[in-house]
Design a protein around this motif. Structure first.
Motif, PDB file in Angstrom:
ATOM      1  N   VAL A   1       0.841  -1.202   0.000  1.00  0.00           N
ATOM      2  CA  VAL A   1       0.000   0.000   0.000  1.00  0.00           C
ATOM      3  C   VAL A   1       0.877   1.253   0.000  1.00  0.00           C
ATOM      4  N   THR A   2       1.937   1.241   0.790  1.00  0.00           N
ATOM      5  CA  THR A   2       2.846   2.390   0.857  1.00  0.00           C
ATOM      6  C   THR A   2       3.481   2.664  -0.502  1.00  0.00           C
ATOM      7  N   ARG A   3       3.975   1.609  -1.148  1.00  0.00           N
ATOM      8  CA  ARG A   3       4.614   1.785  -2.460  1.00  0.00           C
ATOM      9  C   ARG A   3       3.639   2.362  -3.482  1.00  0.00           C
ATOM     10  N   ILE A   4       2.434   1.839  -3.503  1.00  0.00           N
ATOM     11  CA  ILE A   4       1.445   2.337  -4.460  1.00  0.00           C
ATOM     12  C   ILE A   4       1.122   3.802  -4.176  1.00  0.00           C
ATOM     13  N   CYS A   5       0.946   4.135  -2.919  1.00  0.00           N
ATOM     14  CA  CYS A   5       0.664   5.529  -2.557  1.00  0.00           C
ATOM     15  C   CYS A   5       1.805   6.446  -3.004  1.00  0.00           C
ATOM     16  N   LEU A   6       3.032   6.035  -2.760  1.00  0.00           N
ATOM     17  CA  LEU A   6       4.173   6.860  -3.150  1.00  0.00           C
ATOM     18  C   LEU A   6       4.295   6.991  -4.660  1.00  0.00           C
ATOM     19  N   ILE A   7       4.085   5.884  -5.355  1.00  0.00           N
ATOM     20  CA  ILE A   7       4.191   5.897  -6.814  1.00  0.00           C
ATOM     21  C   ILE A   7       3.087   6.764  -7.422  1.00  0.00           C
ATOM     22  N   LYS A   8       1.879   6.607  -6.937  1.00  0.00           N
ATOM     23  CA  LYS A   8       0.752   7.339  -7.519  1.00  0.00           C
ATOM     24  C   LYS A   8       0.746   8.817  -7.120  1.00  0.00           C
ATOM     25  N   CYS A   9       1.046   9.112  -5.869  1.00  0.00           N
ATOM     26  CA  CYS A   9       0.973  10.494  -5.397  1.00  0.00           C
ATOM     27  C   CYS A   9       2.236  11.287  -5.735  1.00  0.00           C
TER      28      CYS A   9
ATOM     29  N   TRP B   1      -8.102  -6.313  -2.963  1.00  0.00           N
ATOM     30  CA  TRP B   1      -9.013  -5.297  -2.424  1.00  0.00           C
ATOM     31  C   TRP B   1      -8.214  -4.061  -2.016  1.00  0.00           C
ATOM     32  N   LEU B   2      -7.117  -4.264  -1.308  1.00  0.00           N
ATOM     33  CA  LEU B   2      -6.294  -3.138  -0.856  1.00  0.00           C
ATOM     34  C   LEU B   2      -5.713  -2.353  -2.031  1.00  0.00           C
ATOM     35  N   ILE B   3      -5.256  -3.052  -3.056  1.00  0.00           N
ATOM     36  CA  ILE B   3      -4.685  -2.355  -4.213  1.00  0.00           C
ATOM     37  C   ILE B   3      -5.756  -1.532  -4.914  1.00  0.00           C
ATOM     38  N   LYS B   4      -6.911  -2.114  -5.077  1.00  0.00           N
ATOM     39  CA  LYS B   4      -8.007  -1.406  -5.749  1.00  0.00           C
ATOM     40  C   LYS B   4      -8.413  -0.169  -4.949  1.00  0.00           C
ATOM     41  N   VAL B   5      -8.567  -0.321  -3.652  1.00  0.00           N
ATOM     42  CA  VAL B   5      -8.942   0.811  -2.796  1.00  0.00           C
ATOM     43  C   VAL B   5      -7.832   1.868  -2.814  1.00  0.00           C
TER      44      VAL B   5
ATOM     45  N   HIS C   1       3.878  13.554   1.575  1.00  0.00           N
ATOM     46  CA  HIS C   1       2.796  13.928   2.497  1.00  0.00           C
ATOM     47  C   HIS C   1       1.421  13.504   1.970  1.00  0.00           C
ATOM     48  N   ASN C   2       1.218  13.643   0.681  1.00  0.00           N
ATOM     49  CA  ASN C   2      -0.045  13.185   0.104  1.00  0.00           C
ATOM     50  C   ASN C   2      -0.145  11.667   0.167  1.00  0.00           C
ATOM     51  N   ALA C   3       0.989  10.989  -0.010  1.00  0.00           N
ATOM     52  CA  ALA C   3       1.004   9.529   0.098  1.00  0.00           C
ATOM     53  C   ALA C   3       0.637   9.088   1.511  1.00  0.00           C
ATOM     54  N   GLN C   4       1.105   9.828   2.508  1.00  0.00           N
ATOM     55  CA  GLN C   4       0.732   9.520   3.897  1.00  0.00           C
ATOM     56  C   GLN C   4      -0.773   9.655   4.100  1.00  0.00           C
ATOM     57  N   ASP C   5      -1.343  10.727   3.585  1.00  0.00           N
ATOM     58  CA  ASP C   5      -2.793  10.934   3.700  1.00  0.00           C
ATOM     59  C   ASP C   5      -3.556   9.797   3.030  1.00  0.00           C
ATOM     60  N   CYS C   6      -3.104   9.441   1.843  1.00  0.00           N
ATOM     61  CA  CYS C   6      -3.753   8.368   1.094  1.00  0.00           C
ATOM     62  C   CYS C   6      -3.660   7.051   1.873  1.00  0.00           C
ATOM     63  N   TYR C   7      -2.491   6.757   2.390  1.00  0.00           N
ATOM     64  CA  TYR C   7      -2.283   5.531   3.170  1.00  0.00           C
ATOM     65  C   TYR C   7      -3.241   5.487   4.358  1.00  0.00           C
ATOM     66  N   GLN C   8      -3.343   6.589   5.075  1.00  0.00           N
ATOM     67  CA  GLN C   8      -4.241   6.630   6.238  1.00  0.00           C
ATOM     68  C   GLN C   8      -5.694   6.421   5.825  1.00  0.00           C
TER      69      GLN C   8
END
Length: 161
Positions: free
Chosen positions: A14-22, A57-61, A26-33
């Motif tokens: 989840v962290t990697r996807i958030c970082l890659i996409k965002c 499910w987690l990747i899709k969300v 800081h936005n990746a942290q928000d997304c992760y939360q």
């Protein structure tokens, strides 16, 4: 699986996807939360899934949450990939190639990331992105073609990866 077990098992993904996409820490942290909050709210349904189902499910969300955050913030600035904290994954050591992947249009970036960095087969990517397998194959092919052109341009300039 319990909430804690799910977080321990899939937090890096989840962290990697958030970082890659965002592309912004800081936005990746928000997304992760937000993703973890949605997991907590839907724990009764999610915990009934097998491990691969939970990951899907987690990747899709996560992908949806990143897209929602992007739309809300209309992000135009990015951070250097070197400033991001990426989990210890050997696929992430080739930063120049990863930067090339990140510069691709969103539809190619998503399928290439899921296929090469997360190791998903085409049928699973189709389920995650909610599109036909033929679309995933086409996007993979076109994304590879774009990367090939970028690599050829680098070679012409005398640079190597």
């Amino acid at each position: 699986m319990s909430y804690e077990d799910i977080i321990e098992t899939f937090s890096d993904t989840v962290t990697r996807i958030c970082l890659i996409k965002c592309r912004n820490y800081h936005n990746a942290q928000d997304c992760y939360q937000n993703v973890m909050f949605k997991l907590y709210k839907n724990l009764n349904n999610v915990s009934k899934l097998d491990e691969e189902g939970i990951k899907r499910w987690l990747i899709k969300v996560t992908l949806n949450e990143c897209t929602t955050l992007y739309r809300k913030l209309i992000i135009h600035s990015t951070e250097s990939i070197d400033s991001l904290i990426v989990a210890d994954n050997p696929n992430f050591y080739d930063r120049e190639l990863l930067e090339m992947v990140l510069k691709l249009p969103q539809k190619y970036k998503d399928v290439i990331y899921l296929y090469y960095y997360e190791g998903y087969p085409i049928p699973d990517i189709a389920k995650i992105l909610n599109c036909p397998q033929s679309t995933v194959k086409t996007r993979l092919k076109r994304g590879r073609e774009r990367l090939k052109i970028q690599l050829e341009n680098l070679e012409r300039l005398g640079e190597t990866l």
